[in-house]
Design an enzyme around this catalytic site. Structure first.
Site, PDB file in Angstrom:
ATOM      1  N   ASP A   5       1.142  -1.783   0.129  1.00  0.00           N
ATOM      2  CA  ASP A   5      -0.156   0.508   0.312  1.00  0.00           C
ATOM      3  C   ASP A   5       1.107   1.240   0.092  1.00  0.00           C
ATOM      4  O   ASP A   5       1.911   1.754   0.280  1.00  0.00           O
ATOM      5  CB  ASP A   5      -0.977  -0.029   1.719  1.00  0.00           C
ATOM      6  N   HIS A  48       3.913  -1.786   3.265  1.00  0.00           N
ATOM      7  CA  HIS A  48       4.226  -1.182   2.797  1.00  0.00           C
ATOM      8  C   HIS A  48       5.053  -0.496   2.225  1.00  0.00           C
ATOM      9  O   HIS A  48       6.139  -0.592   2.802  1.00  0.00           O
ATOM     10  CB  HIS A  48       3.557   0.386   3.690  1.00  0.00           C
TER      11      HIS A  48
END
Length: 232
Positions: free
Chosen positions: A37, A185
């Site tokens: 992400d 991430h």
């Protein structure tokens, strides 16, 4: 306070409550999805791509529209390598804080950014992961109305607070199972360690016999299982 120990509990509560979301894949199949992400990031994402290339791993990236516009060549590199691309909103604002018009604009602006960078038509970029994991039933109803597919998670090692590579790897290995949907991430928060994390994590998961598949492949498993349930 670190929230990592709570995520497995939250997952067990939310998954049956919102069955239309993709939370995981087939529990009988030794396949998992590795997702990232908050990118693309000009430094961290290329480092991630280099590790994925090294192991010939397919992953999925949930991109922020603003970051795509800032680093279009990195977004194109993700696409060119055959990784799956989804939406994470334009600028990481939590979806419940947006009006329906603002939410639709956020998703469409991100689709446009991806189309401009990757020449990937909006119809092919329909998977959405809400920033911060926050959504409401109204959010999901809007996704359904606009023909987006909500993608959640089953393994969240809270890498964005940077507890260290070893800790993140241990958290994933403790929770991973068939069908797991792992969230890491590659953006400004957590991206500093992500390449080092997957460099340690991927070989161990491969050694355990896991196959890495895209979020789209997880959806195919999900739809097949729903069809089987419906025919009983």
């Amino acid at each position: 306070m670190q929230l990592a120990p709570l995520f497995p509990i939250v997952h067990r509560i939310l998954q049956p409550t919102f069955p239309g979301c993709l939370w995981s894949g087939d529990r009988t199949c030794k396949a998992i999805a590795l997702t990232f992400d908050d990118g693309p990031h000009p430094q961290y994402t290329p480092e991630v791509l280099a590790v994925l290339d090294r192991y010939n791993i397919t992953a999925s990236f949930f991109l922020l529209g603003a970051c795509v516009n800032s680093s279009p060549s990195i977004a194109q590199a993700i696409c060119d390598r055959g990784h799956w691309i989804g939406l994470h909103g334009y600028d990481h604002r939590s979806f419940p804080m947006l009006s329906p018009i603002e939410l639709k604009e956020s998703l469409e602006k991100t689709q446009l950014a991806i189309y401009t960078a990757c020449n990937l038509s909006p119809e092919k970029v329909r998977d959405v992961r809400p920033p911060n994991g926050l959504f409401t039933p109204k959010t999901l109803n809007l996704f359904q109305q606009w023909k987006y597919r909500p993608v959640m998670w089953s393994v969240v090692p809270e890498d964005w607070v940077r507890p260290g590579v070893t800790e993140v790897v241990q958290r994933v290995l403790k929770q991973v199972q068939n069908g797991s949907l792992i969230v890491l991430h590659d953006g400004a928060c957590g991206g500093q360690d992500v390449a080092a994390t997957i460099q340690v994590l991927i070989p161990q998961l491969l050694q355990q016999g896991y196959k890495f598949i895209s979020v789209d492949a997880l959806w195919q498993q999900f739809n097949t299982s729903q069809l089987v349930i419906g025919n009983r």
